[in-house]
Design a protein around this motif. Structure first.
Motif, mmCIF file in Angstrom:
data_model
loop_
_atom_site.group_PDB
_atom_site.id
_atom_site.type_symbol
_atom_site.label_atom_id
_atom_site.label_comp_id
_atom_site.label_asym_id
_atom_site.label_seq_id
_atom_site.Cartn_x
_atom_site.Cartn_y
_atom_site.Cartn_z
ATOM 1 N N VAL A 27 -84.315 55.531 -51.802
ATOM 2 C CA VAL A 27 -83.498 54.453 -51.263
ATOM 3 C C VAL A 27 -82.187 55.040 -50.233
ATOM 4 O O VAL A 27 -81.735 54.501 -49.402
ATOM 5 C CB VAL A 27 -82.936 53.568 -52.280
ATOM 6 N N VAL A 28 -81.545 55.673 -50.807
ATOM 7 C CA VAL A 28 -80.233 56.104 -50.228
ATOM 8 C C VAL A 28 -80.615 57.087 -48.969
ATOM 9 O O VAL A 28 -79.867 56.838 -48.222
ATOM 10 C CB VAL A 28 -79.516 57.189 -51.306
ATOM 11 N N ILE A 29 -81.595 57.797 -49.027
ATOM 12 C CA ILE A 29 -81.971 58.463 -47.948
ATOM 13 C C ILE A 29 -82.528 57.732 -46.644
ATOM 14 O O ILE A 29 -82.000 57.783 -45.699
ATOM 15 C CB ILE A 29 -83.054 59.456 -48.105
ATOM 16 N N LEU A 30 -83.098 56.491 -46.940
ATOM 17 C CA LEU A 30 -83.681 55.689 -46.133
ATOM 18 C C LEU A 30 -82.589 54.825 -45.639
ATOM 19 O O LEU A 30 -82.414 54.417 -44.074
ATOM 20 C CB LEU A 30 -84.653 54.900 -46.737
ATOM 21 N N LEU A 31 -81.476 54.491 -46.472
ATOM 22 C CA LEU A 31 -80.244 53.875 -45.798
ATOM 23 C C LEU A 31 -79.511 54.577 -45.076
ATOM 24 O O LEU A 31 -79.080 54.140 -44.034
ATOM 25 C CB LEU A 31 -79.538 53.221 -47.158
ATOM 26 N N ALA A 32 -79.307 55.769 -45.363
ATOM 27 C CA ALA A 32 -78.588 56.551 -44.695
ATOM 28 C C ALA A 32 -79.145 56.983 -43.385
ATOM 29 O O ALA A 32 -78.454 57.068 -42.023
ATOM 30 C CB ALA A 32 -78.223 57.993 -45.315
ATOM 31 N N ALA A 33 -80.395 57.115 -43.128
ATOM 32 C CA ALA A 33 -81.188 57.185 -41.991
ATOM 33 C C ALA A 33 -81.135 55.875 -41.041
ATOM 34 O O ALA A 33 -80.865 56.224 -39.869
ATOM 35 C CB ALA A 33 -82.438 57.566 -42.147
ATOM 36 N N SER A 34 -81.198 54.989 -41.549
ATOM 37 C CA SER A 34 -81.108 53.702 -40.932
ATOM 38 C C SER A 34 -79.530 53.425 -40.449
ATOM 39 O O SER A 34 -79.653 53.120 -39.211
ATOM 40 C CB SER A 34 -81.549 52.269 -41.739
ATOM 41 N N PHE A 35 -78.533 53.815 -41.073
ATOM 42 C CA PHE A 35 -77.260 53.846 -40.673
ATOM 43 C C PHE A 35 -77.051 54.908 -39.481
ATOM 44 O O PHE A 35 -76.283 54.619 -38.454
ATOM 45 C CB PHE A 35 -76.104 53.983 -41.517
ATOM 46 N N GLN A 36 -77.704 56.182 -39.759
ATOM 47 C CA GLN A 36 -77.408 57.010 -38.656
ATOM 48 C C GLN A 36 -78.284 56.581 -37.285
ATOM 49 O O GLN A 36 -77.656 56.654 -36.358
ATOM 50 C CB GLN A 36 -78.370 58.256 -39.229
ATOM 51 N N PHE A 37 -79.442 56.034 -37.501
ATOM 52 C CA PHE A 37 -80.036 55.397 -36.466
ATOM 53 C C PHE A 37 -78.961 54.508 -35.482
ATOM 54 O O PHE A 37 -78.963 54.435 -34.253
ATOM 55 C CB PHE A 37 -81.357 54.874 -36.744
ATOM 56 N N LEU A 38 -78.312 53.595 -36.231
ATOM 57 C CA LEU A 38 -77.532 52.539 -35.683
ATOM 58 C C LEU A 38 -76.577 53.242 -34.920
ATOM 59 O O LEU A 38 -75.919 52.837 -33.848
ATOM 60 C CB LEU A 38 -77.067 51.322 -36.620
ATOM 61 N N VAL A 39 -75.682 54.143 -35.599
ATOM 62 C CA VAL A 39 -74.818 55.040 -35.086
ATOM 63 C C VAL A 39 -75.126 55.568 -33.813
ATOM 64 O O VAL A 39 -74.085 55.758 -32.862
ATOM 65 C CB VAL A 39 -74.156 56.098 -36.196
ATOM 66 N N GLN A 40 -76.415 56.119 -33.707
ATOM 67 C CA GLN A 40 -76.526 56.905 -32.562
ATOM 68 C C GLN A 40 -76.772 55.991 -31.435
ATOM 69 O O GLN A 40 -76.487 56.264 -30.363
ATOM 70 C CB GLN A 40 -77.992 57.724 -32.780
ATOM 71 N N ILE A 41 -77.436 54.813 -31.566
ATOM 72 C CA ILE A 41 -77.740 53.691 -30.758
ATOM 73 C C ILE A 41 -76.224 53.496 -30.087
ATOM 74 O O ILE A 41 -76.152 53.109 -28.996
ATOM 75 C CB ILE A 41 -78.508 52.800 -31.308
ATOM 76 N N TYR A 42 -75.591 53.138 -31.061
ATOM 77 C CA TYR A 42 -74.282 52.363 -30.842
ATOM 78 C C TYR A 42 -73.337 53.430 -29.773
ATOM 79 O O TYR A 42 -72.744 53.114 -29.153
ATOM 80 C CB TYR A 42 -73.394 51.651 -31.895
ATOM 81 N N TYR A 43 -73.213 54.532 -30.505
ATOM 82 C CA TYR A 43 -72.005 55.469 -29.965
ATOM 83 C C TYR A 43 -72.536 56.451 -28.757
ATOM 84 O O TYR A 43 -71.770 56.590 -27.962
ATOM 85 C CB TYR A 43 -71.415 56.328 -31.020
ATOM 86 N N PHE A 44 -73.807 56.824 -28.985
ATOM 87 C CA PHE A 44 -74.460 57.632 -27.885
ATOM 88 C C PHE A 44 -75.113 57.204 -26.861
ATOM 89 O O PHE A 44 -75.417 57.868 -25.868
ATOM 90 C CB PHE A 44 -74.917 58.935 -28.695
ATOM 91 N N MET A 45 -75.831 56.178 -27.207
ATOM 92 C CA MET A 45 -77.093 55.566 -26.084
ATOM 93 C C MET A 45 -76.125 54.444 -25.289
ATOM 94 O O MET A 45 -76.710 53.997 -24.332
ATOM 95 C CB MET A 45 -77.949 54.985 -26.665
ATOM 96 N N HIS A 46 -74.843 54.135 -25.837
ATOM 97 C CA HIS A 46 -74.091 53.170 -24.926
ATOM 98 C C HIS A 46 -74.775 51.757 -24.959
ATOM 99 O O HIS A 46 -74.512 51.110 -23.734
ATOM 100 C CB HIS A 46 -73.592 53.708 -23.719
ATOM 101 N N LEU A 47 -75.408 51.295 -25.974
ATOM 102 C CA LEU A 47 -75.987 50.224 -25.886
ATOM 103 C C LEU A 47 -74.983 49.223 -25.715
ATOM 104 O O LEU A 47 -75.089 47.873 -25.158
ATOM 105 C CB LEU A 47 -77.003 49.630 -27.182
#
Length: 98
Positions: free
Chosen positions: A45-65
């Motif tokens: 559960v912790v790994i999946l939550l961290a992966a989900s937040f990691q995905f959101l961080v990548q989209i927000y900060y690096f993909m300039h959505l």
């Protein structure tokens, strides 16, 4: 400070924040796994939550959505990509189980 320099500083700060969050969201599950701190279910559960937040961080900060004017097209493309990825992974897991 000129307007261009402010924009560069703003972008740099966003990259540093995104990179820092990515490192933190990678280290947390790593430490939990290496030190065997949680039982298997909670660890997943912790790994999946961290992966989900990691995905959101990548989209927000690096993909300039947040800055793009054609957000609709990007979101649709992202949704289709997620659907394809979930279908491939889910289908593979289903085939391996049966």
């Amino acid at each position: 400070m000129s307007e261009e320099n402010r924009e560069i500083q703003k972008d740099f700060n966003a990259y540093v924040i995104g990179f820092s969050l990515s490192i933190i969201l990678t280290i947390i599950p790593l430490v939990l796994v290496l030190n065997d701190m949680l039982d298997k279910t909670m660890l997943i559960v912790v790994i999946l939550l961290a992966a989900s937040f990691q995905f959101l961080v990548q989209i927000y900060y690096f993909m300039h959505l947040k800055e793009n004017k054609n957000r609709g097209y990007i979101l649709i493309t992202l949704a289709v990509g997620i659907i394809i990825a979930v279908t491939v992974v889910g289908g593979s897991a289903w085939v391996m189980n049966f």
